[in-house]
Enzyme design. Structure first.
Site, PDB file in Angstrom:
ATOM      1  N   ASP A  61     -26.866 -49.073  50.854  1.00 14.82           N
ATOM      2  CA  ASP A  61     -26.526 -48.448  49.587  1.00 14.82           C
ATOM      3  C   ASP A  61     -25.581 -47.009  49.968  1.00 14.82           C
ATOM      4  OD1 ASP A  61     -27.989 -49.284  47.464  1.00 14.82           O
ATOM      5  OD2 ASP A  61     -29.697 -49.075  48.586  1.00 14.82           O
ATOM      6  N   ARG A  86     -32.948 -45.355  52.575  1.00 13.10           N
ATOM      7  CA  ARG A  86     -31.748 -44.538  52.477  1.00 13.10           C
ATOM      8  C   ARG A  86     -32.011 -43.335  53.166  1.00 13.10           C
ATOM      9  NH1 ARG A  86     -28.565 -44.168  46.896  1.00 13.10           N
ATOM     10  NH2 ARG A  86     -27.084 -43.526  48.550  1.00 13.10           N
ATOM     11  N   HIS A 165     -30.841 -42.089  37.810  1.00 18.79           N
ATOM     12  CA  HIS A 165     -30.923 -40.990  38.074  1.00 18.79           C
ATOM     13  C   HIS A 165     -30.401 -40.020  36.935  1.00 18.79           C
ATOM     14  CE1 HIS A 165     -29.592 -42.249  42.307  1.00 18.79           C
ATOM     15  NE2 HIS A 165     -30.672 -41.595  42.572  1.00 18.79           N
ATOM     16  N   CYS A 252     -21.550 -41.470  41.667  1.00 14.20           N
ATOM     17  CA  CYS A 252     -22.195 -41.954  42.932  1.00 14.20           C
ATOM     18  C   CYS A 252     -21.384 -41.989  44.218  1.00 14.20           C
ATOM     19  CB  CYS A 252     -23.208 -42.995  42.878  1.00 14.20           C
ATOM     20  SG  CYS A 252     -24.068 -43.155  41.347  1.00 14.20           S
TER      21      CYS A 252
HETATM   22  N1  GLY Z   1     -28.409 -48.965  44.758  1.00 16.12           N
HETATM   23  C1  GLY Z   1     -28.552 -47.495  44.558  1.00 16.12           C
HETATM   24  C2  GLY Z   1     -29.785 -46.686  44.696  1.00 16.12           C
HETATM   25  O1  GLY Z   1     -30.559 -47.444  44.342  1.00 16.12           O
HETATM   26  O2  GLY Z   1     -29.642 -45.955  45.305  1.00 16.12           O
END
Ligand code: GLY
Length: 257
Positions: A61, A86, A165, A252
């Site tokens: 990501d 992440r 988000h 993003c």
């Molecule tokens: N695929 C972007 C996220 O879930 O942060």
């Protein structure tokens, strides 16, 4: 808000293994790379110096660099992404932002915060509490913002299914105008702004991105395009289909200051 710099990162060959709830199928890497090139070109045409980081295959990501930090003209806050897969994305970004900013803060455990949950409106910030950003992370950011004389306000979005988000649903276009998902249009936090409300079926297109003189609008949403144009904004359409498949939008794909 005038931007002169941006950081982006190319999608990796692991991109399709990222987190997705979109149910739109797997992204095509080559198409994603081409869409990324168009995106970088649009930022450059708006006058930004754009750093393009190489792909980071360990982090599928990682093309969504916006989630790794909050940047302003004079300081940065390293985020602490709420998805375990992440978390490591912040390491390289910390090094890069320390080069660009003399003041760099960092969200600490147990706080979590994704940059996508932070929407700047001139000297004020809306901070979304979401599945990724918790109250502790939001409070830490609010303290840092206060140190730099910015105000902030928390907007819980957990109750809205499908809104990953805050900036999936609310974006500042400039001129006291917000582009909003209809589910957040009547929220008390946004009452004092002019609100352009996208239709629920076009909810994805609430993630438009104002960059200097132009608003970048995802292509395939003619009603939203007309809404933004009729409100007096200059627009550029960009195809973000491969990023939509991975729950990501135009904002993003970059950090901007
Ligand atoms: N695929 C972007 C996220 O879930 O942060």
């Amino acid at each position: 808000m005038h931007f002169t710099h941006a950081i982006t990162r190319l999608p990796a060959d692991t991109f399709s293994q990222g987190i997705s709830t979109a149910n739109l199928g797997k992204p095509a890497l080559q198409k994603a790379v081409e869409q990324h090139e168009d995106y970088v070109r649009a930022l450059q045409l708006s006058g930004l110096t754009c750093m393009v980081l190489p792909p980071a295959p360990t982090f599928p990501d990682s093309v969504f660099v916006e989630d790794t930090a909050i940047v302003t003209n004079n300081f940065a806050v390293i985020a602490r992404p709420g998805a375990q897969s992440r978390l490591g994305e912040i390491d390289e970004m910390t090094t890069i932002l320390r080069y660009h900013f003399s003041k760099v803060h960092q969200i600490q455990e147990p706080g979590t915060l994704d940059g996508g949950d932070v929407c700047q409106v001139e000297g004020h910030f809306f901070i979304g509490i979401s599945a990724r950003t918790n109250q502790n992370g939001a409070n830490q950011l609010a303290e840092y913002l206060k140190m730099h004389a910015y105000s902030s306000e928390i907007v819980p979005i957990c109750e809205f299914s499908g809104i990953l988000h805050l900036k999936s649903a609310v974006n500042y276009l400039g001129e006291e105008t917000l582009l909003v998902d209809p589910r957040l249009a009547d929220h008390s936090a946004f009452q004092k702004y002019r609100r352009l409300v996208v239709s629920l079926e076009d909810a994805y297109s609430a993630n438009c991105l104002r960059v200097n003189e132009v608003v970048l609008v995802p292509s395939g949403f003619p009603k939203t395009l007309e809404l933004v144009q009729k409100a007096g904004f200059q627009t550029t359409e960009l195809d973000a289909s491969e990023y939509q498949k991975m729950d990501g939008g135009l904002s993003c794909l970059s950090l901007r200051w």
